[in-house]
Design a protein around this motif. Structure first.
Motif, PDB file in Angstrom:
ATOM      1  N   GLU A 112       0.824  -1.212   0.000  1.00 35.66           N
ATOM      2  CA  GLU A 112       0.000   0.000   0.000  1.00 35.66           C
ATOM      3  C   GLU A 112       0.862   1.269   0.000  1.00 35.66           C
ATOM      4  O   GLU A 112       0.448   2.321   0.486  1.00 35.66           O
ATOM      5  CB  GLU A 112      -0.946   0.006   1.203  1.00 35.66           C
ATOM      6  CG  GLU A 112      -1.928  -1.145   1.201  1.00 35.66           C
ATOM      7  CD  GLU A 112      -2.819  -1.131   2.417  1.00 35.66           C
ATOM      8  OE1 GLU A 112      -2.597  -0.246   3.284  1.00 35.66           O
ATOM      9  OE2 GLU A 112      -3.716  -1.974   2.516  1.00 35.66           O
TER      10      GLU A 112
ATOM     11  N   PRO B 148       9.789   0.210   6.769  1.00 32.10           N
ATOM     12  CA  PRO B 148       9.901   1.564   7.359  1.00 32.10           C
ATOM     13  C   PRO B 148      10.999   1.706   8.409  1.00 32.10           C
ATOM     14  O   PRO B 148      11.733   2.707   8.409  1.00 32.10           O
ATOM     15  CB  PRO B 148       8.509   1.802   7.945  1.00 32.10           C
ATOM     16  CG  PRO B 148       7.608   1.001   7.063  1.00 32.10           C
ATOM     17  CD  PRO B 148       8.371  -0.226   6.699  1.00 32.10           C
TER      18      PRO B 148
ATOM     19  N   ARG C 256       3.655   1.955   1.647  1.00 34.79           N
ATOM     20  CA  ARG C 256       4.197   2.437   2.931  1.00 34.79           C
ATOM     21  C   ARG C 256       5.696   2.682   2.869  1.00 34.79           C
ATOM     22  O   ARG C 256       6.214   3.606   3.507  1.00 34.79           O
ATOM     23  CB  ARG C 256       3.877   1.441   4.035  1.00 34.79           C
ATOM     24  CG  ARG C 256       4.523   0.072   3.869  1.00 34.79           C
ATOM     25  CD  ARG C 256       4.255  -0.810   5.061  1.00 34.79           C
ATOM     26  NE  ARG C 256       5.007  -2.060   4.953  1.00 34.79           N
ATOM     27  CZ  ARG C 256       5.056  -2.956   5.927  1.00 34.79           C
ATOM     28  NH1 ARG C 256       4.405  -2.739   7.059  1.00 34.79           N
ATOM     29  NH2 ARG C 256       5.764  -4.067   5.774  1.00 34.79           N
ATOM     30  N   ASN C 257       6.436   1.865   2.098  1.00 30.30           N
ATOM     31  CA  ASN C 257       7.889   2.052   2.036  1.00 30.30           C
ATOM     32  C   ASN C 257       8.259   3.361   1.345  1.00 30.30           C
ATOM     33  O   ASN C 257       9.114   4.125   1.832  1.00 30.30           O
ATOM     34  CB  ASN C 257       8.539   0.870   1.315  1.00 30.30           C
ATOM     35  CG  ASN C 257       8.477  -0.410   2.128  1.00 30.30           C
ATOM     36  OD1 ASN C 257       8.193  -0.377   3.326  1.00 30.30           O
ATOM     37  ND2 ASN C 257       8.731  -1.540   1.496  1.00 30.30           N
TER      38      ASN C 257
ATOM     39  N   ARG D 272       6.402   5.991   0.955  1.00 29.61           N
ATOM     40  CA  ARG D 272       5.973   7.121   1.781  1.00 29.61           C
ATOM     41  C   ARG D 272       6.952   7.352   2.931  1.00 29.61           C
ATOM     42  O   ARG D 272       7.282   8.500   3.274  1.00 29.61           O
ATOM     43  CB  ARG D 272       4.562   6.876   2.321  1.00 29.61           C
ATOM     44  CG  ARG D 272       3.470   7.048   1.287  1.00 29.61           C
ATOM     45  CD  ARG D 272       2.110   7.232   1.971  1.00 29.61           C
ATOM     46  NE  ARG D 272       1.787   6.104   2.844  1.00 29.61           N
ATOM     47  CZ  ARG D 272       1.156   5.016   2.443  1.00 29.61           C
ATOM     48  NH1 ARG D 272       0.781   4.889   1.177  1.00 29.61           N
ATOM     49  NH2 ARG D 272       0.872   4.041   3.304  1.00 29.61           N
ATOM     50  N   ALA D 273       7.422   6.275   3.557  1.00 30.11           N
ATOM     51  CA  ALA D 273       8.396   6.421   4.649  1.00 30.11           C
ATOM     52  C   ALA D 273       9.696   7.025   4.148  1.00 30.11           C
ATOM     53  O   ALA D 273      10.295   7.879   4.814  1.00 30.11           O
ATOM     54  CB  ALA D 273       8.655   5.055   5.287  1.00 30.11           C
TER      55      ALA D 273
END
Length: 509
Positions: A218, A270, A220-221, A223-224
């Motif tokens: 989704e 993350p 997350r990587n 975005r982090a």
């Protein structure tokens, strides 16, 4: 009966045995005393012999020491006698000198009296001559002095004006040629590379499958990573590559290093991204510090404060129209030093001013103000020489340059940033930009000539004095600068100077 006899025999034998033992013991004691007396006599004899030997040796040593002391005393007496003789001779010599000095002093007194007498006679004769001259000329001494000084002053003024005109003509004839020669020599001696930098970084990846791992579940990587670094990570159809984009080159480099580390490690999540970004920041800071130290050594500017070096290291990833600012600082330092050496200015001040002139660009996006003033404030904070600080704050003429070294740094900065190939601009575009500057200036009424100088950093406009007054000249300068800002793209800033002058020329025939 036998028992009694035995008892009697025992009683008789006991005193006899005691007597015999006592006699034997006395005899042994007597023998021991005799032996002790003999040993004592022997030791006494040896002691007396040793004493005699020691006394004899002591007498010999005493005699020898006495002889040495007597010899030394004789030498001392002889030395004292020699010194006494020398002192006597010296006193005799000083007495003769004193007599000579007294005689010379007496002659000097007599000569001084003679000089005073002659001086008095000369003064009296001079007064008679002055009185005679005043009588003949009809002028007093003050009036004659005033006339003479006036004549001499007029002659000196005429000579000074003539010499000044000659110097001006000579300077006009040689200054331009010498300035061009100095600048050409400095540029030729320093050959720098042509810039080709961009605002994005490309990170290679081993396979297309790695793109999905970088995006993560989704997203997350990615975005982090973007949140930790402050950059945009662009994942498109470009094969085997990911693009990192950011306006801040330091952030972009941190993101590139962190992403490269994550790809090599293979573990992307993350928490791991935060660790990689922190490690990348440390690595980039160390690389910037190392680059700043190497740049300072290459430019020949040593003993800088560590905080200044740390800020200079940030310029490694800062560009101006594609030109790397740290390389531009090194180039400016070399050019300024060569120009200063050619004209006899302070080479070290010019070199340091050229190297540090863009120091403020490291933090100008964080602190209010122009990079020249910011850099000067930082340099003052870390006790850089005031002459170097003045070069920093005056290199864009925000402060009036008051030293030769400040003007040299301005020239070197213009040469380094304005030469063709220094910044991301083709030669055709460079020439077109200069022509456009001159064309904008010539559009105004009353403009006689317009020249783009200092590699496009300044426009010099010459107006007709009979058609343009001082207020109109100021309006032309303002209008030209506004039109340049609205219609052109250019590095740094452009100075607009309007020249209005009236010349009076006559010919002596």
């Amino acid at each position: 009966m036998s028992t009694i006899v035995a008892l009697i025999v025992g009683l008789v034998a006991l005193p006899v045995g005691i007597g015999i033992g006592y006699a034997l013991r006395r005899r042994a004691v007597a023998n021991a005393v005799i032996l002790a007396e003999q040993e004592a006599n022997r030791l006494l004899a040896e002691a007396e012999a040793k004493q005699k030997e020691i006394l004899l040796q002591a007498k010999e040593e005493t005699l020898e020491l006495r002889n040495k002391l007597e010899a030394e005393m004789r030498e001392r007496r002889a030395e004292v006698q020699r010194l006494e003789q020398r002192l006597a001779q010296r006193e005799e010599h000083l007495d003769r000198k004193a007599e000579q000095l007294e005689a010379r002093e007496q002659r000097l007194k007599e000569r001084e009296a003679e000089i005073q007498r002659l001086h008095a006679e000369a003064q009296e004769l001079r007064q008679r001559q002055i009185a005679e001259i005043e009588r003949v000329s009809g002028l007093t001494r003050d009036e004659a002095r005033a006339q003479l000084l006036a004549a001499i002053e007029q002659e000196v003024r005429e000579e000074a004006a003539r010499r000044a005109r000659e110097i001006e003509r000579e300077a006009e004839a040689t200054a331009a040629m010498r300035a061009k020669k100095i600048l050409a020599t400095a540029i030729q001696r320093y050959a720098a590379e042509v810039t080709a930098e961009t605002t994005v970084s490309v990170v290679p990846i081993p396979s297309e499958e790695m793109k999905g791992r970088i995006i993560g579940r989704e997203g997350r990587n990615i975005r982090a990573l973007e949140a930790a670094t402050g950059v945009d990570v662009i994942i498109d159809d470009t094969p085997d590559a990911i693009t990192v984009s950011a306006f801040d080159p330091v952030r972009r480099e941190v993101a590139r290093v962190a992403l490269t580390s994550l790809i090599a490690d293979g573990r992307i999540h993350p928490a791991r991204i935060e660790e990689a970004v922190a490690r990348a920041k440390r690595d980039v800071e160390a690389a910037m510090m190392e680059a700043a130290e190497a740049a300072a050594v290459e430019a020949g500017v040593l003993n800088l404060h560590p905080e200044i070096l740390k800020l200079m290291g940030r310029l490694r990833y800062r560009t101006s129209y594609g030109q790397n600012v740290l390389r531009h600082s090194i180039e400016t330092a070399h050019i300024a030093a060569m120009i200063a050496r050619e004209i006899g200015a302070d080479v070290e001040v010019a070199r340091a001013g050229g190297f540090l002139h863009d120091l403020g660009k490291a933090v100008d996006h964080e602190v209010d103000g122009t990079h020249a003033r910011i850099g000067a404030d930082i340099a003052r904070r870390y006790r850089v020489k005031e002459a170097v600080v003045h070069c920093i704050e005056a290199h864009h003429e925000e402060v009036e340059p008051s030293t030769v070294e400040a003007i040299i740094v301005m020239m070197a900065d213009a040469i380094s940033g304005g030469r063709p190939g220094a910044r991301r601009e083709s030669l055709e575009a460079y020439i077109k930009r200069l022509e456009t500057l001159e064309q904008i200036a010539r559009e105004h009424k009353g403009v006689e000539e317009a020249y783009a100088i200092q590699a496009g950093r300044e426009v010099r406009i010459i107006v007709k004095p009979d058609k343009v007054d001082d207020l109109e000249a100021m309006r032309i300068a303002r209008d030209v600068s506004q039109k340049i800002e609205q219609t052109m793209e250019y590095p740094g800033q452009i100075k607009v100077t309007v020249v209005r002058e009236t010349r009076a020329t006559e010919y002596a025939r």
